[in-house]
Design a protein around this motif. Structure first.
Motif, PDB file in Angstrom:
ATOM      1  N   ALA A  25       6.256  30.841  -8.909  1.00 25.84           N
ATOM      2  CA  ALA A  25       7.136  30.178  -7.947  1.00 25.84           C
ATOM      3  C   ALA A  25       8.585  30.221  -8.400  1.00 25.84           C
ATOM      4  N   GLU A  26       8.798  30.254  -9.735  1.00 25.25           N
ATOM      5  CA  GLU A  26      10.153  30.265 -10.273  1.00 25.25           C
ATOM      6  C   GLU A  26      10.617  31.670 -10.652  1.00 25.25           C
ATOM      7  N   GLU A  27       9.843  32.667 -10.318  1.00 19.33           N
ATOM      8  CA  GLU A  27      10.212  34.049 -10.649  1.00 19.33           C
ATOM      9  C   GLU A  27      11.582  34.373 -10.065  1.00 19.33           C
ATOM     10  N   PRO A  28      12.558  34.753 -10.906  1.00 18.59           N
ATOM     11  CA  PRO A  28      13.933  34.937 -10.429  1.00 18.59           C
ATOM     12  C   PRO A  28      14.146  36.143  -9.532  1.00 18.59           C
ATOM     13  N   ASN A  29      13.318  37.178  -9.635  1.00 19.51           N
ATOM     14  CA  ASN A  29      13.595  38.393  -8.880  1.00 19.51           C
ATOM     15  C   ASN A  29      12.761  38.506  -7.602  1.00 19.51           C
ATOM     16  N   ASP A  30      12.497  37.375  -6.949  1.00 19.02           N
ATOM     17  CA  ASP A  30      11.797  37.397  -5.666  1.00 19.02           C
ATOM     18  C   ASP A  30      12.562  38.274  -4.685  1.00 19.02           C
ATOM     19  N   ILE A  31      11.869  39.170  -4.034  1.00 18.27           N
ATOM     20  CA  ILE A  31      12.496  40.114  -3.111  1.00 18.27           C
ATOM     21  C   ILE A  31      12.405  39.594  -1.683  1.00 18.27           C
ATOM     22  N   LYS A  32      13.531  39.622  -0.997  1.00 14.26           N
ATOM     23  CA  LYS A  32      13.589  39.221   0.405  1.00 14.26           C
ATOM     24  C   LYS A  32      14.142  40.397   1.211  1.00 14.26           C
ATOM     25  N   TYR A  33      13.647  40.557   2.436  1.00 16.73           N
ATOM     26  CA  TYR A  33      14.164  41.650   3.271  1.00 16.73           C
ATOM     27  C   TYR A  33      13.871  41.410   4.745  1.00 16.73           C
ATOM     28  N   THR A  34      14.682  42.051   5.576  1.00 10.55           N
ATOM     29  CA  THR A  34      14.460  42.080   7.019  1.00 10.55           C
ATOM     30  C   THR A  34      14.669  43.520   7.482  1.00 10.55           C
ATOM     31  N   PHE A  35      13.870  43.933   8.447  1.00 10.57           N
ATOM     32  CA  PHE A  35      13.987  45.274   9.015  1.00 10.57           C
ATOM     33  C   PHE A  35      14.003  45.126  10.535  1.00 10.57           C
ATOM     34  N   ILE A  36      15.124  45.500  11.157  1.00 14.44           N
ATOM     35  CA  ILE A  36      15.275  45.390  12.600  1.00 14.44           C
ATOM     36  C   ILE A  36      15.433  46.792  13.180  1.00 14.44           C
ATOM     37  N   PHE A  44      18.479  47.473   7.817  1.00 11.92           N
ATOM     38  CA  PHE A  44      17.691  46.892   6.724  1.00 11.92           C
ATOM     39  C   PHE A  44      18.581  46.025   5.858  1.00 11.92           C
ATOM     40  N   ASN A  45      18.123  44.812   5.591  1.00 12.80           N
ATOM     41  CA  ASN A  45      18.799  43.881   4.681  1.00 12.80           C
ATOM     42  C   ASN A  45      17.819  43.472   3.599  1.00 12.80           C
ATOM     43  N   GLY A  46      18.165  43.674   2.350  1.00 19.52           N
ATOM     44  CA  GLY A  46      17.287  43.295   1.256  1.00 19.52           C
ATOM     45  C   GLY A  46      18.069  42.646   0.123  1.00 19.52           C
ATOM     46  N   SER A  47      17.377  41.834  -0.682  1.00 22.63           N
ATOM     47  CA  SER A  47      18.029  41.203  -1.830  1.00 22.63           C
ATOM     48  C   SER A  47      17.003  40.761  -2.860  1.00 22.63           C
ATOM     49  N   PHE A  48      17.455  40.606  -4.099  1.00 22.45           N
ATOM     50  CA  PHE A  48      16.620  40.032  -5.147  1.00 22.45           C
ATOM     51  C   PHE A  48      17.505  39.389  -6.206  1.00 22.45           C
ATOM     52  N   LYS A  49      16.937  38.464  -6.971  1.00 27.09           N
ATOM     53  CA  LYS A  49      17.660  37.784  -8.046  1.00 27.09           C
ATOM     54  C   LYS A  49      17.266  38.372  -9.385  1.00 27.09           C
ATOM     55  N   ILE A  50      18.219  38.366 -10.303  1.00 25.65           N
ATOM     56  CA  ILE A  50      17.937  38.888 -11.639  1.00 25.65           C
ATOM     57  C   ILE A  50      18.897  38.251 -12.651  1.00 25.65           C
ATOM     58  N   ASN A  51      18.448  38.105 -13.876  1.00 23.37           N
ATOM     59  CA  ASN A  51      19.307  37.623 -14.954  1.00 23.37           C
ATOM     60  C   ASN A  51      19.837  38.840 -15.691  1.00 23.37           C
ATOM     61  N   ALA A  52      21.021  39.292 -15.305  1.00 19.03           N
ATOM     62  CA  ALA A  52      21.571  40.525 -15.881  1.00 19.03           C
ATOM     63  C   ALA A  52      23.082  40.562 -15.724  1.00 19.03           C
ATOM     64  N   GLU A 143      26.437  39.744  -6.529  1.00 18.77           N
ATOM     65  CA  GLU A 143      27.026  38.407  -6.444  1.00 18.77           C
ATOM     66  C   GLU A 143      26.434  37.471  -7.492  1.00 18.77           C
ATOM     67  N   LYS A 144      27.307  36.798  -8.222  1.00 21.70           N
ATOM     68  CA  LYS A 144      26.883  35.840  -9.233  1.00 21.70           C
ATOM     69  C   LYS A 144      26.483  34.532  -8.557  1.00 21.70           C
ATOM     70  N   GLU A 145      25.313  33.999  -8.950  1.00 20.97           N
ATOM     71  CA  GLU A 145      24.857  32.717  -8.411  1.00 20.97           C
ATOM     72  C   GLU A 145      24.237  31.915  -9.541  1.00 20.97           C
ATOM     73  N   GLY A 146      25.024  30.999 -10.109  1.00 18.31           N
ATOM     74  CA  GLY A 146      24.547  30.226 -11.251  1.00 18.31           C
ATOM     75  C   GLY A 146      24.273  31.125 -12.435  1.00 18.31           C
ATOM     76  N   GLU A 147      23.079  31.004 -13.018  1.00 17.59           N
ATOM     77  CA  GLU A 147      22.739  31.833 -14.173  1.00 17.59           C
ATOM     78  C   GLU A 147      22.167  33.191 -13.764  1.00 17.59           C
ATOM     79  N   TYR A 148      21.945  33.368 -12.475  1.00 15.95           N
ATOM     80  CA  TYR A 148      21.380  34.623 -11.983  1.00 15.95           C
ATOM     81  C   TYR A 148      22.410  35.432 -11.207  1.00 15.95           C
ATOM     82  N   VAL A 149      22.035  36.652 -10.892  1.00 20.53           N
ATOM     83  CA  VAL A 149      22.852  37.529 -10.067  1.00 20.53           C
ATOM     84  C   VAL A 149      22.002  37.947  -8.869  1.00 20.53           C
ATOM     85  N   ILE A 150      22.597  37.910  -7.678  1.00 19.78           N
ATOM     86  CA  ILE A 150      21.906  38.375  -6.481  1.00 19.78           C
ATOM     87  C   ILE A 150      22.363  39.798  -6.182  1.00 19.78           C
ATOM     88  N   VAL A 151      21.406  40.698  -6.050  1.00 22.88           N
ATOM     89  CA  VAL A 151      21.698  42.078  -5.680  1.00 22.88           C
ATOM     90  C   VAL A 151      21.337  42.237  -4.201  1.00 22.88           C
TER      91      VAL A 151
END
Length: 199
Positions: A25-36, A44-52, A143-151
């Motif tokens: 549930a706390e996995e930082p690199n959860d992938i989100k996307y939409t395809f229209i 296509f819009n996609g994103s994931f979080k990562i500590n990098a 984009e930097k978001e707290g301790e993580y980065v959103i790609v």
């Protein structure tokens, strides 16, 4: 005694089951996307979080050696030309066994805004029955978001209308989603907890 052992055993099993669920549930690199999609286009819009390191993530979104490594399904990926903050890269793909597609993309690196924009320069098919990309563009945004980065990854594409366009769009959706997982995994391997860009 037996009841106590059963109780202890049940508690251990419960802990083993619940801990992985909590970590997932706390996995930082959860992938989100939409395809229209419409009849002949998609977004296509996609994103994931990562500590990098954001700079490392920007590097793998732009540098040819990383682009080539990320194009797992491509028959050929070539660097055509490059400058200080731009490059042109061609991809050759075989689709549906008999069809071949070659595209050329222009990328622009914007380090100040932590962004890479890409635009389709040309698209050629070996068969006219296959839909051709009329236009396509998109970007990678770091984009930097707290301790993580959103790609963030975005792409829009307009195709010619053919009998196979619907089939092409269905495959494009699968490939876009697969790319997000490939990109996330690659970023985790190459950039996770990184502090500098590897050239």
């Amino acid at each position: 005694m037996i009841l106590r052992k059963i109780t202890i055993w049940f508690s251990v099993v419960l802990v083993i089951v619940l801990i992985p669920m909590d970590l997932f549930a706390e996995e930082p690199n959860d992938i989100k996307y939409t395809f229209i999609q419409t009849h002949s286009s998609y977004t296509f819009n996609g994103s994931f979080k990562i500590n990098a390191n954001p700079n490392c993530l920007l590097e793998i979104s732009f540098n040819y050696k990383h682009i080539r490594a990320l194009a797992l399904g491509a028959k050929e990926v070539q660097l055509i030309d490059q400058g200080n903050n731009w490059n042109q890269i061609s991809y050759t793909y075989k689709k549906f066994v008999f069809f071949k597609n070659k595209t050329v993309w222009h990328r622009i690196l914007n380090e100040e805004n932590q962004r890479v924009d890409f635009t389709l320069v040309s698209s050629e098919n070996n068969k006219t029955i296959m839909p051709r990309m009329i236009s396509s563009s998109g970007f990678y945004q770091i984009e930097k978001e707290g301790e993580y980065v959103i790609v963030k990854y975005y792409q829009q594409c307009q195709l010619t209308e053919k009998l196979t366009t619907e089939l092409y769009l269905s495959r494009a959706k699968k490939e876009a989603i697969k790319f997000m997982y490939t990109f996330s995994k690659y970023a985790s391997t190459f950039c996770n907890n990184s502090t500098s860009i590897n050239n």
